[in-house]
Design a protein around this motif. Structure first.
Motif, PDB file in Angstrom:
ATOM      1  N   UNK A 404       0.821  -1.208   0.000  1.00 60.58           N
ATOM      2  CA  UNK A 404       0.000   0.000   0.000  1.00 60.58           C
ATOM      3  C   UNK A 404       0.857   1.262   0.000  1.00 60.58           C
ATOM      4  N   UNK A 405       1.956   1.242   0.740  1.00 64.48           N
ATOM      5  CA  UNK A 405       2.805   2.428   0.822  1.00 64.48           C
ATOM      6  C   UNK A 405       3.590   2.682  -0.460  1.00 64.48           C
ATOM      7  N   UNK A 406       3.997   1.613  -1.142  1.00 63.17           N
ATOM      8  CA  UNK A 406       4.886   1.767  -2.294  1.00 63.17           C
ATOM      9  C   UNK A 406       4.180   1.664  -3.643  1.00 63.17           C
ATOM     10  N   UNK A 407       3.014   1.055  -3.680  1.00 62.85           N
ATOM     11  CA  UNK A 407       2.385   0.781  -4.984  1.00 62.85           C
ATOM     12  C   UNK A 407       1.002   1.387  -5.166  1.00 62.85           C
ATOM     13  N   UNK A 408       0.353   1.804  -4.081  1.00 62.66           N
ATOM     14  CA  UNK A 408      -0.999   2.317  -4.192  1.00 62.66           C
ATOM     15  C   UNK A 408      -1.059   3.783  -3.786  1.00 62.66           C
ATOM     16  N   UNK A 409      -2.067   4.471  -4.276  1.00 56.18           N
ATOM     17  CA  UNK A 409      -2.302   5.866  -3.912  1.00 56.18           C
ATOM     18  C   UNK A 409      -3.788   6.041  -3.626  1.00 56.18           C
ATOM     19  N   UNK A 425      -7.814  -7.352  -4.574  1.00 58.52           N
ATOM     20  CA  UNK A 425      -7.118  -8.639  -4.584  1.00 58.52           C
ATOM     21  C   UNK A 425      -7.761  -9.648  -5.523  1.00 58.52           C
ATOM     22  N   UNK A 426      -9.082  -9.685  -5.568  1.00 60.97           N
ATOM     23  CA  UNK A 426      -9.762 -10.749  -6.302  1.00 60.97           C
ATOM     24  C   UNK A 426     -10.327 -10.270  -7.636  1.00 60.97           C
ATOM     25  N   UNK A 427      -9.670  -9.291  -8.245  1.00 63.47           N
ATOM     26  CA  UNK A 427     -10.125  -8.784  -9.548  1.00 63.47           C
ATOM     27  C   UNK A 427     -10.051  -9.891 -10.601  1.00 63.47           C
ATOM     28  N   UNK A 428     -11.094 -10.037 -11.438  1.00 61.71           N
ATOM     29  CA  UNK A 428     -11.093 -11.057 -12.496  1.00 61.71           C
ATOM     30  C   UNK A 428     -10.500 -10.512 -13.796  1.00 61.71           C
ATOM     31  N   UNK A 442      -7.728  -7.070 -17.632  1.00 57.78           N
ATOM     32  CA  UNK A 442      -8.684  -6.934 -16.536  1.00 57.78           C
ATOM     33  C   UNK A 442     -10.083  -6.719 -17.099  1.00 57.78           C
ATOM     34  N   UNK A 443     -11.060  -7.254 -16.419  1.00 54.97           N
ATOM     35  CA  UNK A 443     -12.452  -7.158 -16.836  1.00 54.97           C
ATOM     36  C   UNK A 443     -12.846  -5.706 -17.101  1.00 54.97           C
ATOM     37  N   UNK A 444     -13.463  -5.475 -18.265  1.00 57.85           N
ATOM     38  CA  UNK A 444     -13.939  -4.133 -18.595  1.00 57.85           C
ATOM     39  C   UNK A 444     -14.896  -3.628 -17.519  1.00 57.85           C
ATOM     40  N   UNK A 450      -7.831   0.862 -13.077  1.00 63.91           N
ATOM     41  CA  UNK A 450      -6.763   1.861 -13.192  1.00 63.91           C
ATOM     42  C   UNK A 450      -5.745   1.741 -12.083  1.00 63.91           C
ATOM     43  N   UNK A 451      -6.222   1.504 -10.856  1.00 59.89           N
ATOM     44  CA  UNK A 451      -5.308   1.359  -9.711  1.00 59.89           C
ATOM     45  C   UNK A 451      -4.457   0.091  -9.840  1.00 59.89           C
ATOM     46  N   UNK A 452      -5.053  -0.984 -10.381  1.00 64.50           N
ATOM     47  CA  UNK A 452      -4.293  -2.224 -10.565  1.00 64.50           C
ATOM     48  C   UNK A 452      -3.183  -2.021 -11.585  1.00 64.50           C
ATOM     49  N   UNK A 453      -3.499  -1.372 -12.701  1.00 63.37           N
ATOM     50  CA  UNK A 453      -2.484  -1.117 -13.720  1.00 63.37           C
ATOM     51  C   UNK A 453      -1.382  -0.209 -13.172  1.00 63.37           C
ATOM     52  N   UNK A 454      -1.774   0.808 -12.396  1.00 61.89           N
ATOM     53  CA  UNK A 454      -0.780   1.705 -11.803  1.00 61.89           C
ATOM     54  C   UNK A 454       0.114   0.954 -10.830  1.00 61.89           C
ATOM     55  N   UNK A 455      -0.465  -0.001 -10.081  1.00 66.59           N
ATOM     56  CA  UNK A 455       0.333  -0.780  -9.140  1.00 66.59           C
ATOM     57  C   UNK A 455       1.380  -1.607  -9.871  1.00 66.59           C
ATOM     58  N   UNK A 456       0.998  -2.212 -10.997  1.00 65.37           N
ATOM     59  CA  UNK A 456       1.968  -2.991 -11.769  1.00 65.37           C
ATOM     60  C   UNK A 456       3.090  -2.088 -12.301  1.00 65.37           C
TER      61      UNK A 456
END
Length: 463
Positions: A404-409, A425-428, A442-444, A450-456
Motif C-alpha cells: 500500500x505504501x509503495x504501490x498504491x495511492x 485482490x480478487x479482480x477477475x 482486466x475485466x472491462x 486503473x489502480x491495478x495497472x498503476x500498481x503494476x
C-alpha cells in the motif's frame, strides 16, 4: 418492473483463459521484487531428503497471499491451484501443513525473522520511515477466542472466554507488526518478562542503525536514533520502565489508579493555573467546549507525587476531559471530568506529550487488521506451529502494508483488508498468450482497473 437481482444464465464448467485474484498476483510480484521468497528460502532451507518440489520460501510467500486474500487455513491455498498461469506451481494443503508443523520450528522462524528484517530495512529506506524524530513502538495484547480444547496453550481468560492472549509490538509510523508472541489465554497482560521479550524482538526488526544502543545494557553513546515505547497500563510498572531505561529506550506508559496519584490529581484540580488546553491529534488546540463551558486540558503533577523507584527523570502527565456518556473509569471520581494519565521520561510540553501518548490508540487498528487477516484462526494443535502461523500472519499484514505504501495511492493506500479483497485482490481478468508471453486483461468496467495497472507500473519501477 423486474425485481430480480440477477439475470438467468446457463452455467457450465470448462472455462479457459479466465483468471481471478489478479490483485494478489500483483502482491506476489511485489514480494518477488523485494526478494521475500528468496530471503525466506535461504533462511528456512530444507532438511529433508533430496530436493523439495516446492521451495519453502515460495510456499511461505504464497501462504502470505492466501492470508491477505482472506484465507484462514491451509486448505485455502488450494484456491490458487487452478491459477497456475498466475502463480506457477502451488503446493498442496498437506505440504503447507507440513511446512508449519515440521519445518518452522523456533530456530527456523528466528532465521526467517532475521531475513525479513533485511527486507524491512530496505522498505524503510524506500519510504523514508527513519526521520529525525524518535522511532515509536507500541505494545499491546489482544484476546483470541478458540473453540477447541485440543490446541496446546489455549486456556480460559479473564473475560470468561477461552483461547490465546498474544502480545505484539508495532511500529507506529508504518503499522507493521514487528513482533508477536503467542501466549496462553490466562497469561497476564502486565507480565514484565513477556513485555520486554516482545520489545527486544521488535527492536531486532528495526534497521541496524536504529537498533544501535537499544539492547540490554547498551551504551548510551552508541545510540544513533532514539526509540520510544508506548504501552497501556500493562506497562505501567517500575520493573518494565526500568527495563526500557536499561535499553536506552524512552517510555510512555499509562498510569494505574492509585491513592497517591488520585491525591495529586485532586490537588492539581484545585489549581486552574496548572492546566493547559489539550491538543487534537493534528496538533491544533482542542477547542471542543461542553454546554457547561468545560474543555479538555493537560497538566504535569510530577511535583505532587512520590516517584521513588521510578527511573530518574520520570514525569507524570494528567489529562482531564469533560465527562460524556459511556466514559471509562477515571483515576479520580469527579462529577465534571474524567482523568487519565501516563508516566514518561521524555522532555517536552505536557500537552504535546499527551497528544503523542493518545496516539497509542492506533494499535486497535493494527490488531484489527491482523484479526481480519488470519489471526482469529489457529489451524494447528501444536503450540509451536501456531506460533509460526502467528508470525506468518504478521508478515502477511506487513507485506500488504508495504504494498500500500509503495504501490498504491488514494483511498486504497489506506484501505482496510475487507475493501482490498472486494475491490483489488480478487479482480477477475482474461489471460491470453501472444508471442509466447502471457497477457492479463482486466475485466472491462472493473472499478479499480486503473489502480491495478498503476500498481503494476510501480512494481516494475522498483529497483
Amino acid at each position: 418492473m423486474n425485481a430480480n437481482s440477477t439475470r438467468n444464465v446457463i452455467v457450465e464448467s470448462g472455462g479457459t483463459q479466465v483468471v481471478g485474484h489478479v490483485g494478489l498476483h500483483a502482491l506476489g510480484m511485489f514480494a518477488d521484487r523485494l526478494g521475500v521468497g528468496s530471503a525466506l528460502s535461504t533462511a528456512v532451507g530444507w532438511s529433508g531428503p533430496g530436493i523439495p518440489i516446492h521451495d519453502r520460501g515460495r510456499v511461505l510467500t504464497q501462504a502470505m497471499l492466501v492470508l491477505a486474500g482472506g484465507g484462514e487455513s491451509c486448505t485455502d491455498i488450494e484456491m490458487f491451484a487452478s491459477q497456475e498461469r498466475l502463480f506457477g506451481g502451488v503446493c498442496s494443503d498437506t505440504t503447507l501443513y507440513r511446512t508449519f508443523t515440521e519445518t518452522l520450528n523456533s530456530d527456523t522462524v528466528a532465521r526467517a525473522r532475521q531475513a525479513m528484517a533485511g527486507i524491512r530495512s530496505n522498505v524503510w529506506n524506500r519510504i523514508g520511515a527513519v526521520s529525525d524524530g524518535p522511532v515509536i513502538l507500541d505494545l499491546d495484547a489482544s484476546l483470541v477466542e478458540i473453540h477447541s480444547e485440543n490446541k496446546q496453550g489455549a486456556a480460559p481468560h479473564f473475560k470468561g472466554g477461552y483461547g490465546f492472549h498474544p502480545l505484539f509490538c508495532f511500529a507506529d509510523a508504518t503499522g507493521e507488526a514487528l513482533s508477536g508472541q503467542l501466549r496462553s489465554g490466562n497469561a497476564a497482560a502486565n507480565d514484565v518478562a513477556d513485555l520486554l521479550e516482545v520489545l527486544d524482538d521488535g527492536v531486532s526488526q528495526l534497521p541496524t542503525e536504529v537498533q544501535a544502543g537499544h539492547r540490554t545494557g547498551g551504551d548510551p553513546a552508541a545510540v544513533q536514533h532514539s526509540v520510544v515505547v508506548r504501552s497501556d497500563s500493562a506497562g505501567g510498572t517500575k520493573a518494565f520502565v526500568a527495563g526500557c531505561r536499561d535499553r536506552n529506550i524512552g517510555f510512555q506508559v499509562v498510569t494505574r489508579r492509585q491513592t497517591a496519584v488520585s491525591a495529586a490529581i485532586a490537588t492539581a484540580n484545585e489549581d486552574p493555573d496548572r492546566w493547559k488546553q489539550a491538543l487534537d491529534p493534528d496538533g491544533s488546540n482542542d477547542d471542543t467546549v461542553t454546554s457547561s463551558g468545560l474543555v479538555s486540558s493537560v497538566c504535569e503533577v510530577t511535583d505532587l507525587v512520590d516517584l521513588t523507584g521510578w527511573p530518574e527523570g520520570t514525569r507524570l502527565i494528567i489529562r482531564r476531559q469533560p465527562l460524556h456518556p459511556g466514559a471509562r473509569t477515571s483515576l479520580l471520581p469527579d462529577l465534571e471530568y474524567r482523568f487519565w494519565g501516563h508516566y514518561t521520561d521524555l522532555d517536552g510540553d505536557p500537552a504535546e506529550l499527551d497528544r503523542s501518548m493518545r496516539a497509542h490508540a492506533h494499535v486497535e487498528d493494527f490488531i484489527g487488521r491482523l484479526k481480519d487477516s488470519g489471526l482469529e484462526r489457529f489451524p494447528f494443535t501444536d503450540f509451536e506451529a501456531n506460533q509460526a502461523w502467528l508470525q506468518t500472519v504478521c508478515w502477511a499484514s506487513d507485506l500488504v502494508g508495504w504494498f500500500q505504501m509503495l504501490c498504491l495511492t488514494g483511498p486504497l493506500a489506506v484501505a482496510k483488508p475487507k475493501r482490498l479483497r472486494w475491490t483489488f485482490w480478487h479482480a477477475p481478468a482474461r489471460i491470453i498468450t501472444t508471442a509466447r508471453r502471457d497477457i492479463v486483461r482486466i475485466l472491462d468496467g472493473w472499478p479499480t482497473a486503473g489502480e491495478i495497472l498503476a500498481a503494476y507500473r510501480n512494481i516494475a519501477a522498483l529497483t
